[in-house]
Enzyme design. Sequence first.
Site, short mmCIF file in Angstrom:
data_model
loop_
_atom_site.label_atom_id
_atom_site.label_comp_id
_atom_site.label_asym_id
_atom_site.label_seq_id
_atom_site.Cartn_x
_atom_site.Cartn_y
_atom_site.Cartn_z
N CYS A 43 0.81 -1.09 0.18
CA CYS A 43 0.16 0.00 0.00
C CYS A 43 0.89 1.17 -0.11
O CYS A 43 1.32 1.57 1.15
CB CYS A 43 -0.91 0.12 1.33
SG CYS A 43 -1.76 1.23 1.15
N CYS A 59 -0.50 4.22 2.15
CA CYS A 59 -0.33 4.09 3.39
C CYS A 59 1.10 4.26 3.86
O CYS A 59 1.29 4.80 4.98
CB CYS A 59 -0.81 2.65 3.92
SG CYS A 59 -2.04 1.86 3.42
N ASP A 60 1.77 3.86 3.18
CA ASP A 60 3.43 3.86 3.64
C ASP A 60 4.24 4.81 2.87
O ASP A 60 5.47 4.94 3.19
CB ASP A 60 4.03 2.28 3.73
CG ASP A 60 3.34 1.48 4.45
OD1 ASP A 60 2.48 1.73 5.41
OD2 ASP A 60 2.83 0.25 4.09
#
Length: 349
Positions: A168, A171-172
């Site tokens: 992801c 997200c990261d």
Amino acid sequence: MSENVVIIGSGPAGWAAAIYTARANLTPLVYEGAITEENQTQGTLPLGQLNLTTEVENYPGFPAGNLCQYLDSAIETSLRSYMAPHLGHGVSGPELMELMRQQAKNFGTRIVTDDIVKVDFKARPFKLSTRDGKTVEAASVIVATGARANYLGLPSEDRFKNRGVSACAVCDGALPRFRNHAIVVIGGGDSAVEEATYLTKFGKVVYMVHRRDALRASKIMQERALSNPKIKMKWNSALEEVLGDDTNGVTGARLKNLKTGATENVECGGVFLAIGHTPNTAFLGGQLALTDKGYVKWTTPARTYTSVEGVFAAGDVADDYYRQAITAAGTGCMSALDAERWLAAQGTH
Ligand code: NAP
């Protein structure tokens, strides 16, 4: 007391089903998923996969332009404050999902932030068990639990999960460990292009590693990847091992050229997987028929019926072909109408 309809899942399919069943006065109950570390790791948190993406440019009704004012007015301040700021192209995935959730709530949908971990579809009313040990009975059920990102299954991939290995980018990707480093993205579909494009904001170069010599992604996404000077293609290649150590996490990737067998070590700060999805069906315990690819089987053409009468399926959990936000919302709507008509035929609504 038995619920009229319980909806399991909180992606576009779940919320569309909730909006339609709420407006049909069925007072739906949605289990949107639990906020647990396990769900975080495997990408099954509430609001589904769209909550893990950036811009959504192809959901009708959200053209490019600044939608901030509208979003601010349509979504509760407490929810709005932790969403990504509007990006200027279409709508962001998290924004779209909060809008859908709010729309369902506006019509009286009740929402429980928990997972359904077990079902009993052998007798009606159906019985559903939650992660925190409660049981709910339902006259009808809509399964809309979606699908989650796949990993290759390499031991080194497991070792460095959350320390440079991710599925992801949104997200990261902004984490310091990726900034100004090379980043590797595995896959050749729309997700891989989307992840690679997003990661060019942070990495000094993004290597797209694809097992063939042609991308699977849609034409517009292909052009985006191939014309981006920060994306370098590694054709006919596979990830053989994620390299790194306990102190630094990921430091590189060993790639294998599948045509020549040659291997090369690429220095990088992260490896992102974008190699497709697995439907979230484990909690069904084999009580619904599945397709040979493991998706819930729609048993009647152009209907959302499953192998159990009174249980309907919508979205990516049953669709391995279209898998779009709009098609998930579409089948969510269909499942609501199917459930409503089925309940009416039973004389319960
Ligand atoms: P996908 O289209 O199934 O692509 C998966 C990619 O991973 C393929 O290129 C595949 O290679 C590769 N792959 C699969 N297993 C692999 C393995 N074991 N080792 C190496 N490579 C492997 O999945 P997706 O990109 O996640 O897209 C899913 C759906 O969502 C699609 O319908 C897509 O259109 C949609 N989507 C749309 C957007 C958008 O419109 N903006 C964004 C994201 C996703 P092969 O090509 O060789 O099979």
